[in-house]
Design an enzyme around this catalytic site. Structure first.
Site, short mmCIF file in Angstrom:
data_model
loop_
_atom_site.label_atom_id
_atom_site.label_comp_id
_atom_site.label_asym_id
_atom_site.label_seq_id
_atom_site.Cartn_x
_atom_site.Cartn_y
_atom_site.Cartn_z
N MET A 1 0.80 -1.22 0.00
CA MET A 1 0.00 0.00 0.00
C MET A 1 0.84 1.28 0.00
O MET A 1 0.32 2.35 -0.29
CB MET A 1 -0.93 0.02 1.22
CG MET A 1 -0.22 0.27 2.54
SD MET A 1 -1.35 0.69 3.91
CE MET A 1 -1.82 2.36 3.48
N TYR A 2 2.12 1.21 0.33
CA TYR A 2 2.93 2.42 0.42
C TYR A 2 3.02 3.08 -0.95
O TYR A 2 3.57 2.52 -1.90
CB TYR A 2 4.32 2.12 0.95
CG TYR A 2 4.37 1.65 2.39
CD1 TYR A 2 3.27 1.80 3.24
CD2 TYR A 2 5.51 1.04 2.90
CE1 TYR A 2 3.32 1.37 4.55
CE2 TYR A 2 5.57 0.61 4.22
CZ TYR A 2 4.47 0.77 5.04
OH TYR A 2 4.52 0.34 6.34
N SER A 3 2.47 4.27 -1.03
CA SER A 3 2.41 5.02 -2.28
C SER A 3 1.82 4.18 -3.40
O SER A 3 2.27 4.23 -4.55
CB SER A 3 3.80 5.55 -2.66
OG SER A 3 4.27 6.48 -1.72
N ASN A 4 0.79 3.41 -3.03
CA ASN A 4 0.09 2.58 -4.03
C ASN A 4 1.03 1.73 -4.88
O ASN A 4 0.90 1.66 -6.09
CB ASN A 4 -0.78 3.46 -4.93
CG ASN A 4 -2.04 3.93 -4.24
OD1 ASN A 4 -2.53 3.26 -3.33
ND2 ASN A 4 -2.56 5.07 -4.64
#
Length: 349
Positions: A60-63
Site C-alpha cells: 500500500m505504500y504510495s500505491n
C-alpha cells in the site's frame, strides 16, 4: 556491520532496517514528505554501503510505488542473495470487492503483484499488515503457509494486533503444522511502551523477533520539546498521529524528551542515537525501522549501534513514562479513516 538472527530463525539481518514507506512517487501517495525515485536511490545505495541488508515496505505504500523503487534500486546496487526484503499486505489496494484483506484470493493476488513490483522471484519476509477480522484465521494462515511451500515466500511475519490474537495465530500454526510467524512488527519507543505488558513477553517466550516501527515516535524523540512536533511528517499526519501519541500525555512526553536530550548531551551524540540505543537493550527487539529521508539519518542510525547506555541512564529515560491510550484498541475503521484524511488521494475503499 554485525548481523544478527531474526528471532529464532537462521536468517541474518542488520540490526538497523530501512523502512521504505519514506520512498514513493509523491503523486501516488504522500505528496508532502515521500521521496521520489531520484531522491530515494542515493539513500538506498548509502544504506547498503553502510552494511544494511534489511529493507521493509508494503504494497500500500504510495500505491505500490515504494515496492517498485526499492526493487529497482536493490537490483542495481546489491546482491539479491545478501538482501532481506520484507513487504506487507492487508490494506486496500483498489476499490471494489476483494481489493483488501487477508482472504485466500487476496493473498494469492497480492503476493504476485508485490513480486512483480519488487522485481524478484521471492519475498524474504511476507507480513500481514494488520489482522483481518472479516476472514477466519484458518483461511489466512493456510494460504500463507502455501506461499512458503511454493517458494514465493521464505518467512512469515505479522504486524500490530492484540497479543491474544497473535497467540491464537501462533497456536493455530503449530497445531496444523503450518509455517509460523517468525516476526512481529510493532509500535514501540520511549513514548509508547504499552507493548511491554503482553506482546513483547509473548514474542520473547515464542522466539519471535520484533521489528519496531516508529522507533523515534515520528521524529519526536529526535528533537527538543519545542521542536518535537515540527517535522513535515508530524505536521501532516494529523489525526493518525493523535491515535499514536495522545495529547493527554504531553507532560510525560515532555519529561521523556528532555531526558533523551540530557543523555544525548552527556554522550555527545544525537537524540536519535539515544532513542535507538535504548531500543537495542531489549533482547526481543531485532531491529528498528528507520524511515531514513537523508544520509544523516542513516548515519545516525548506524552510529547508534556504538552507543552503550548505563543502567542509571536507562532508569532516567524510563522513569517519566505513564500508562497511555492503547492504540491497538482503535477500530480498523478509525485507523483507515485517519489514513484517508492524511492521504485523501489514495484509492482506499
Amino acid at each position: 556491520m554485525r548481523y544478527i538472527k531474526l528471532g529464532t530463525t537462521g536468517l541474518d539481518v542488520s540490526p538497523i532496517a530501512i523502512g521504505a514507506m519514506t520512498y514513493g512517487e509523491p503523486d501516488r501517495g504522500h505528496p508532502v514528505w515521500s521521496k521520489s525515485e531520484d531522491e530515494a536511490r542515493p539513500l538506498i545505495e548509502h544504506a547498503l554501503a553502510a552494511g544494511i541488508n534489511f529493507f521493509d515496505t508494503a504494497n500500500m505504500y504510495s500505491n505500490g510505488s515504494s515496492e517498485e523503487i526499492l526493487g529497482r534500486a536493490l537490483k542495481d546496487f546489491a546482491d539479491r542473495d545478501d538482501m532481506v526484503i520484507a513487504t506487507k499486505l492487508r490494506h486496500p489496494m483498489r476499490p471494489g470487492p476483494n481489493g483488501r484483506g487477508l482472504s485466500r484470493k487476496a493473498i494469492m493476488t497480492e503476493v504476485d503483484h508485490s513480486l512483480r513490483r519488487l522485481g524478484t522471484d521471492y519475498i524474504d519476509l511476507y507480513q500481514i499488515h494488520r489482522n483481518d477480522h472479516a476472514t477466519p484465521w484458518e483461511e489466512t494462515l493456510e494460504a500463507l503457509n502455501d506461499l512458503v511451500k511454493t517458494g514465493k515466500v521464505r518467512y512469515l511475519g505479522a504486524s500490530s494486533m492484540h497479543a491474544w490474537e497473535f497467540a491464537k495465530a501462533l497456536h493455530l500454526q503449530k497445531q496444523n503444522g503450518w509455517a509460523r510467524f517468525v516476526s512481529m512488527q510493532d509500535h514501540y519507543n520511549l513514548l509508547a511502551r504499552e507493548e511491554e505488558r503482553e506482546m513483547l513477553p509473548l514474542c520473547r517466550d515464542e522466539g519471535v523477533g520484533t521489528i519496531v516501527w516508529s522507533p523515534l515516535a515520528r521524529g519526536r524523540l529526535a528533537r527538543a520539546w519545542d521542536d518535537a512536533r515540527s517535522s513535515v511528517r508530524s505536521e501532516t499526519d494529523g489525526a493518525y498521529a493523535d491515535l499514536l501519541y495522545s495529547p493527554a500525555q504531553e507532560a510525560s512526553n515532555h519529561a521523556i524528551i528532555d531526558a533523551v536530550g540530557q543523555v544525548a548531551a552527556a554522550h555527545g551524540v544525537s537524540r536519535a542515537q539515544i532513542a535507538l540505543a535504548w531500543l537495542r537493550r531489549r533482547p526481543v527487539v531485532t531491529a528498528p525501522l528507520v524511515g531514513a529521508g537523508s544520509i544523516r539519518q542513516i548515519d545516525e542510525a548506524v552510529a547508534s549501534l556504538d552507543v552503550t547506555l548505563t543502567e542509571d541512564e536507562v532508569r532516567g529515560l524510563e522513569a517519566p513514562y505513564t500508562p497511555r491510550h492503547d492504540w491497538q484498541g482503535v477500530s480498523d475503521e478509525a485507523e483507515m479513516e485517519a489514513i484517508r484524511r492524511r492521504v485523501p488521494q489514495m484509492a482506499l475503499s
